[in-house]
Write a protein that holds these residues in place. Structure first.
Motif, PDB file in Angstrom:
ATOM      1  N   ASN A  45       0.828  -1.225   0.000  1.00  9.53           N
ATOM      2  CA  ASN A  45       0.000   0.000   0.000  1.00  9.53           C
ATOM      3  C   ASN A  45       0.856   1.266   0.000  1.00  9.53           C
ATOM      4  N   GLY A  46       1.904   1.248  -0.816  1.00 10.54           N
ATOM      5  CA  GLY A  46       2.750   2.432  -0.966  1.00 10.54           C
ATOM      6  C   GLY A  46       3.712   2.682   0.187  1.00 10.54           C
ATOM      7  N   GLU A  47       3.730   1.770   1.144  1.00 14.16           N
ATOM      8  CA  GLU A  47       4.630   1.943   2.291  1.00 14.16           C
ATOM      9  C   GLU A  47       5.608   0.765   2.397  1.00 14.16           C
ATOM     10  N   PHE A  48       6.726   1.006   3.101  1.00 18.94           N
ATOM     11  CA  PHE A  48       7.672  -0.083   3.357  1.00 18.94           C
ATOM     12  C   PHE A  48       6.936  -1.279   3.968  1.00 18.94           C
ATOM     13  N   ALA A  49       7.304  -2.481   3.523  1.00 30.24           N
ATOM     14  CA  ALA A  49       6.648  -3.681   4.032  1.00 30.24           C
ATOM     15  C   ALA A  49       7.093  -4.019   5.457  1.00 30.24           C
ATOM     16  N   MET A  50       8.265  -3.494   5.852  1.00 30.97           N
ATOM     17  CA  MET A  50       8.746  -3.698   7.227  1.00 30.97           C
ATOM     18  C   MET A  50       9.231  -2.346   7.732  1.00 30.97           C
ATOM     19  N   LYS A  51       9.604  -2.292   9.019  1.00 29.59           N
ATOM     20  CA  LYS A  51      10.129  -1.033   9.558  1.00 29.59           C
ATOM     21  C   LYS A  51      11.380  -0.624   8.787  1.00 29.59           C
ATOM     22  N   PRO A  52      11.391   0.594   8.242  1.00 30.21           N
ATOM     23  CA  PRO A  52      12.483   0.965   7.331  1.00 30.21           C
ATOM     24  C   PRO A  52      13.831   1.244   7.981  1.00 30.21           C
ATOM     25  N   ASN A  53      13.851   1.712   9.236  1.00 31.62           N
ATOM     26  CA  ASN A  53      15.133   2.185   9.767  1.00 31.62           C
ATOM     27  C   ASN A  53      15.948   1.102  10.481  1.00 31.62           C
ATOM     28  N   TYR A  54      15.922  -0.059   9.877  1.00 30.16           N
ATOM     29  CA  TYR A  54      16.656  -1.200  10.422  1.00 30.16           C
ATOM     30  C   TYR A  54      17.333  -1.986   9.318  1.00 30.16           C
ATOM     31  N   LEU A  55      18.418  -2.662   9.688  1.00 31.61           N
ATOM     32  CA  LEU A  55      18.998  -3.655   8.813  1.00 31.61           C
ATOM     33  C   LEU A  55      18.402  -4.988   9.281  1.00 31.61           C
ATOM     34  N   HIS A  56      17.472  -5.492   8.505  1.00 28.80           N
ATOM     35  CA  HIS A  56      16.762  -6.706   8.914  1.00 28.80           C
ATOM     36  C   HIS A  56      17.632  -7.933   8.661  1.00 28.80           C
ATOM     37  N   ILE A  57      17.651  -8.814   9.662  1.00 24.71           N
ATOM     38  CA  ILE A  57      18.485 -10.021   9.549  1.00 24.71           C
ATOM     39  C   ILE A  57      17.707 -11.252   9.988  1.00 24.71           C
TER      40      ILE A  57
END
Ligand SMILES: Cc1cc2nc3c(=O)[nH]c(=O)nc-3n(C[C@H](O)[C@H](O)[C@H](O)COP(=O)(O)OP(=O)(O)OC[C@H]3O[C@@H](n4cnc5c(N)ncnc54)[C@H](O)[C@@H]3O)c2cc1C
Ligand SMILES: *[C@@H]1O[C@H](CO)[C@@H](O)[C@H](O)[C@H]1NC(C)=O
Ligand SMILES: *[C@@H]1O[C@H](CO)[C@@H](O)[C@H](O)[C@H]1NC(C)=O
Length: 326
Positions: free
Chosen positions: A198-210
Motif C-alpha cells: 500500500n505504498g509503504e515499506f513492508a517492514m520497519k524501514p530504519n533497520y537492517l533486517h536479519i
C-alpha cells in the motif's frame, strides 16, 4: 620503454576502474590539484538506465562517511541514504528484536550503490569510457592498447582500482616476490526484492533486517523507493538443491516464513530463478605497489567477503565503503 616527454605542469594520475574506490580516489586526487583520468570498461554509469553489477544497496558506516566528507560529498550522499539504527533480528516464529548499532544517536546508512558511484564520478576528473567492443589492456609500464593500437598514458601514477579480478594486478603476478591468494567461500548470494505494501515499506524501514539461520542468513536493506533488497547468503549446495518454485516456497516456509507474504509467494517463485547465485571471492596480495609507478587499491588490493562465518557480525558492523583501500 621510452617515457613520454614531460613538459606538463601538473602531475597526472590514471585511475583504472571507475567503481566506488576508483571514483572516490579520483575525487581525492583532483582535490590535491592533480589531473585525473579514469578508465572504465563498463558502460557509463552516469548515463545507464539499468546498472548491472553486484549488490543494489550498501551499508555505509562512519568510516565510509569520513572518506566522503573529505571530498565534500558526505551531506549529499547521507541525504539520499536511509538511516538504520539497529539490526532487526527475525526469529523463526516471526518475532522481531532490535539490536542497536551503538548509542541511540548512532546509525549506519543504506545507500544506493549505483547512485553513490554516479555522484562520485561526477567530479572534476575526466572519465574515459571504453567501448564494450574494444579490447583494452593497460600496462603498468605506462602504455595501453585499444584494439591492438598502442598509446602512451601520460600519467605519473597508475592506480589500479579495477576490482577483485583486477587486470592491473595480473601484471604484478609475474613479478618476483609478489604474494597472492584468491579463495572462494562456499557461500553464494542472491538478491530478492520486497515491494512496498500500500505504498509503504513492508517492514520497519530504519533497520537492517536479519534472519540468522546457522550456516546461512538473509538480510534486507531499505531503498528510497520503499522497497527492500533482500540478500540471501547460503552455501552453493543449498542453492542448488532448490530447483522448482514449490521447493522455493517450502524452503522459505521452513526458514523465513514471515518474509513470504512480504516478498509475495508468486514473485518468490520466479525471482529465485531469475539469476543464479553469485560467488564471493576473497583476495589478498602483497605488496600493493610497484615503486611510485603503480598502486592497487580497493578490491583489487584486498577483496573481503561481506559474510564470512562470523554470521551477522560481518555485515552488521557495516564494514564501511570499500572498507579497506582507504
Ligand atoms: C553481496 C555484496 C554486498 C556488499 N555489501 C557491502 C556493504 O554493505 N558495504 C560495503 O562497504 N561494501 C560492501 N561490499 C563490498 C564492496 O562491494 C566492495 O568492497 C567495493 O565495491 C569495492 O570497490 P572497488 O571500486 O574496489 O571495486 P568494484 O566496485 O568492483 O569496481 C571496479 C571497477 O573497475 C572496472 N573494471 C574492471 N576491470 C577493468 C579494466 N580492465 N579496465 C577498466 N575498468 C575495469 C569495473 O567495471 C568496475 O567499475 C559488498 C560486496 C558484495 C559482493
Ligand atoms: C575498436 O573496435 C571496435 C569494433 O570493431 C570499434 O567499435 C571501436 O570504435 C574501435 N575503437 C578504436 C579506439 O579504434
Ligand atoms: C610473502 O609471504 C611469505 C610467507 O608468508 C612472507 O615471509 C613474505 O614476507 C611475504 N612477502 C611479501 C612481499 O609480502
Amino acid at each position: 620503454m621510452e617515457e613520454p616527454s614531460d613538459n606538463r605542469q601538473k602531475k597526472v594520475v590514471a585511475v583504472v576502474g571507475g567503481g566506488l574506490v576508483g571514483a572516490l580516489n579520483a575525487c581525492f586526487f583532483a582535490k590535491r590539484g592533480l589531473d585525473v583520468e579514469v578508465f572504465e570498461s563498463r558502460e557509463d554509469i552516469r548515463q545507464a538506465k539499468v546498472v548491472k553489477g553486484r549488490s543494489i544497496n550498501l551499508a555505509l558506516s562512519h568510516r565510509g562517511r569520513q572518506a566522503l566528507k573529505h571530498v565534500g560529498m558526505e551531506e549529499k550522499i547521507v541525504s539520499q541514504g536511509i538511516p538504520m539504527h539497529a539490526r532487526m533480528i527475525h526469529s523463526l516464529n516471526g518475532k522481531q528484536s532490535p539490536i542497536p548499532y551503538g548509542k541511540k544517536s548512532q546509525y549506519i546508512l543504506s545507500v544506493d550503490r549505483a547512485n553513490l558511484n554516479k555522484q562520485l564520478l561526477t567530479g572534476k576528473s575526466t572519465v574515459v569510457i571504453l567501448q564494450s567492443t574494444e579490447t583494452w589492456s593497460i600496462n603498468i609500464e605506462r602504455f595501453y592498447t585499444v584494439n591492438g593500437t598502442k598509446e602512451h598514458i601520460q600519467a605519473d601514477l597508475i592506480v589500479g582500482c579495477d576490482g577483485a579480478f583486477s587486470a592491473i594486478r595480473k601484471q604484478f603476478l609475474r613479478r618476483s616476490r609478489f604474494n597472492y591468494s584468491q579463495t572462494y567461500i562456499p557461500h553464494g548470494y542472491m538478491e530478492l526484492t520486497m515491494p512496498p505494501i500500500n505504498g509503504e515499506f513492508a517492514m520497519k524501514p530504519n533497520y537492517l533486517h536479519i534472519w540468522p539461520r546457522n550456516t546461512f542468513m538473509m538480510i534486507a536493506l531499505p531503498n528510497l523507493d520503499k522497497t527492500f533488497t533482500c540478500t540471501l547468503f547460503m552455501p552453493f549446495d543449498e542453492f542448488e538443491k532448490i530447483t522448482t518454485g514449490d521447493q522455493v516456497i517450502e524452503f522459505f516456509q521452513k526458514c523465513f516464513p514471515d518474509s513470504i507474504p512480504l516478498i509475495g509467494a508468486d514473485a518468490l517463485r520466479e525471482d529465485y530463478f531469475r539469476l543464479p547465485a553469485q560467488a564471493m571471492v576473497s583476495v589478498k596480495c602483497s605488496p600493493y605497489h610497484i615503486g611510485d609507478k603503480c598502486v592497487l587499491m580497493g578490491d583489487a588490493a584486498h577483496a573481503v567477503v561481506p559474510f564470512y562465518g562470523q554470521g551477522m557480525n560481518a555485515v552488521s558492523t557495516g564494514f564501511g565503503l570499500g572498507g579497506k583501500g582507504y
